[in-house]
Enzyme design. Structure first.
Site: not given
Ligand code: NAD
Ligand code: G6P
Ligand code: MN
Length: 433
Positions: A93, A147, A169, A253
């Site tokens: 990232r 994401n 999301c 966004y």
């Molecule tokens: P993070 O960096 O903590 O990753 C979560 C886990 O995924 C880690 O423990 C990592 O080891 C694991 N991982 C990596 N590759 C993998 C694979 N191939 N198989 C299984 N596990 C794997 O991430 P985070 O900050 O907790 O965010 C997790 C995800 O959620 C990200 O993709 C982030 O963009 C997404 N997210 C989405 C939203 C949304 O609105 N949809 C909001 C927040 C975060």
């Molecule tokens: C929310 C979004 C996610 C995004 C996240 C980032 O706004 O819906 O899709 O990835 O926040 O949060 P962070 O704390 O990782 O910057």
């Molecule tokens: Mn989102």
């Protein structure tokens, strides 16, 4: 009993999810929660997994928690698969957020080049998960939070055989919560008609107890204080002339598109002071994991709310319980359009208010987006489709094309330079190229 498999179980968001399952246990009695991670996330998985076990023990519920690096064992006979993984972890990232800045282009994890490369890394993994699901849990629902959630849902719909997929999301629920606070009413009284794409969603109307309060809400969006609903984006406020004539509720966004210059300047500025968001989040994550290690901690710590994904558990667990119980309530999710938004292809993923049934979300017919929003939304959908195609085929030219047509990229030549540098930086996670 109900079996849940959570991929990316080492995420610091896992306690959110666990809290959601605890709160809704009466209507959704989970019996097994399998947290899956990979070798690189093993330590995080251990820490957060043991914390999850303490939360469940404290709640006195008979939910078994399994920690594993064996994805197939976790998927076997699962009822719901939730995905929250980050390919390449926060280092990737940081790369997504810093390389584009050198070329004068926004560095952000779901928009512009960052969104493209997060998609290129993620889509092969999600399609692999889909293949495993076909074999090991063909009736399960896939609830994807990973994401770029819109692009990922688009890719699953187009390139996998999994039909039971919903993209999720926290932005829409964050908008509901934020607007409830603005109007000083309980969030249960608020309803927003959502339509658009992930991170490109508009509120076409907003109601309190069924009465439209759109005019009042739109007026408030000019105030910087009120113009973002997530922790990772600072509100900048809209020009009243702009927002009143757009006459739709924007999501945070949208600032990247309608205030591109200001948001780019700010990203450059903060990269020099506090660092990119990835670096800020790395610190938050370190602090959170220090807390999670504490054997005496058995409820979700408030510090988690500093992450952008607040209310994720509410969104995820209310969705899953409504599918499970055929509740037929209205929730905003990412699903196949099926004619609900006239100017988006029927088979594409949209983020839209849906009736949530046991057969999945049924999108509410919204007619169309305001003329002023239609073109941008179409352009982003084209970007998502071409990016997904590049991710699946490994076609380098398509990756350059995707980035060139992205509204945040100023030229084809710059797109190509960024693609080249980012392909090199991420090469370990881009086996398809
Ligand atoms: P993070 O960096 O903590 O990753 C979560 C886990 O995924 C880690 O423990 C990592 O080891 C694991 N991982 C990596 N590759 C993998 C694979 N191939 N198989 C299984 N596990 C794997 O991430 P985070 O900050 O907790 O965010 C997790 C995800 O959620 C990200 O993709 C982030 O963009 C997404 N997210 C989405 C939203 C949304 O609105 N949809 C909001 C927040 C975060
Ligand atoms: C929310 C979004 C996610 C995004 C996240 C980032 O706004 O819906 O899709 O990835 O926040 O949060 P962070 O704390 O990782 O910057
Ligand atoms: Mn989102």
């Amino acid at each position: 009993g109900i079996k849940i498999a959570t991929i990316g179980g080492g995420s610091s968001y896992t306690p959110e999810l666990v809290e959601g399952f605890i709160k809704r246990y009466d209507e959704f009695p989970v019996s097994e929660l399998w947290l899956v991670d990979i070798e690189a996330g093993k330590e995080k998985l251990e820490i957060v997994g043991n914390f999850a076990k303490r939360m469940i023990e404290k709640a006195g519920l008979p939910i078994e928690v399994h920690l594993t690096l064996d994805r197939r064992a976790a998927l076997k006979d699962a009822d719901f698969v939730t995905t929250q993984f980050r390919v390449g972890l926060l280092d990737a990232r940081a790369t997504d957020e810093s390389i584009p800045l050198k070329y004068g282009v926004l560095g952000q994890e779901t928009n512009g080049p960052g969104g493209l490369f997060k998609g290129l890394r993620t889509i092969p993994v999600i399609l692999d998960i889909c293949k495993d699901m076909e074999e090991l849990c063909p009736n399960a629902w896939l609830i994807n939070f990973t994401n770029p959630a819109g692009m990922v849902t688009e890719a699953v719909l187009r390139y996998s055989n999994i039909k039971k997929v919903v993209g999720l999301c926290n932005v829409p629920i964050g908008m509901e919560m934020g607007i409830a606070k603005l109007l000083d009413v309980d969030h249960s009284r608020i309803r927003i008609d959502f339509a658009g794409l992930n991170h490109m969603v508009y509120g076409l109307d907003v109601y309190v107890d069924g009465e439209s309060v759109k005019e009042e809400v739109i007026e408030k969006l000019s105030d910087p204080e009120n113009s973002s609903f997530v922790k990772n984006i600072d509100g900048m406020g809209w020009e009243p002339e702009f927002i009143q004539s757009l006459y739709a509720i924007t999501c945070p966004y949208h600032m990247y598109y309608y205030k591109s210059k200001e948001m780019l300047d700010k990203a450059i500025e903060s990269s020099k002071t506090e660092g990119t968001r990835a670096e800020v989040v790395q610190q938050l994550e370190n602090d959170l994991f220090e807390l999670y290690k504490d054997e005496n901690l058995n409820i979700k710590p408030p510090q988690l709310e500093e992450r952008g994904g607040a209310y994720y558990s509410d969104a995820a667990v209310r969705l899953i319980t409504s599918i499970y119980n055929d509740k037929r309530d209205i929730q905003p999710v990412n699903t196949m359009n099926r004619g609900a938004i006239a100017s988006i292809p029927d088979e594409s993923a949209v983020e839209i208010s849906c009736v949530i049934t046991k057969d999945g979300p049924i999108p509410l017919v919204m007619g169309d987006l305001p003329v002023a929003a239609r073109g941008l939304v179409q352009q982003i959908k084209s970007f998502e489709r071409i990016a997904a195609e590049a991710a699946v085929t490994g076609d380098y030219n398509k990756a350059v094309l995707a980035l060139t047509i992205n509204p945040l990229t100023p030229s084809d030549a710059i797109a190509k330079q960024i693609v080249d540098e980012m392909m090199e930086a991420h090469k370990d996670y881009l086996p398809q190229f």
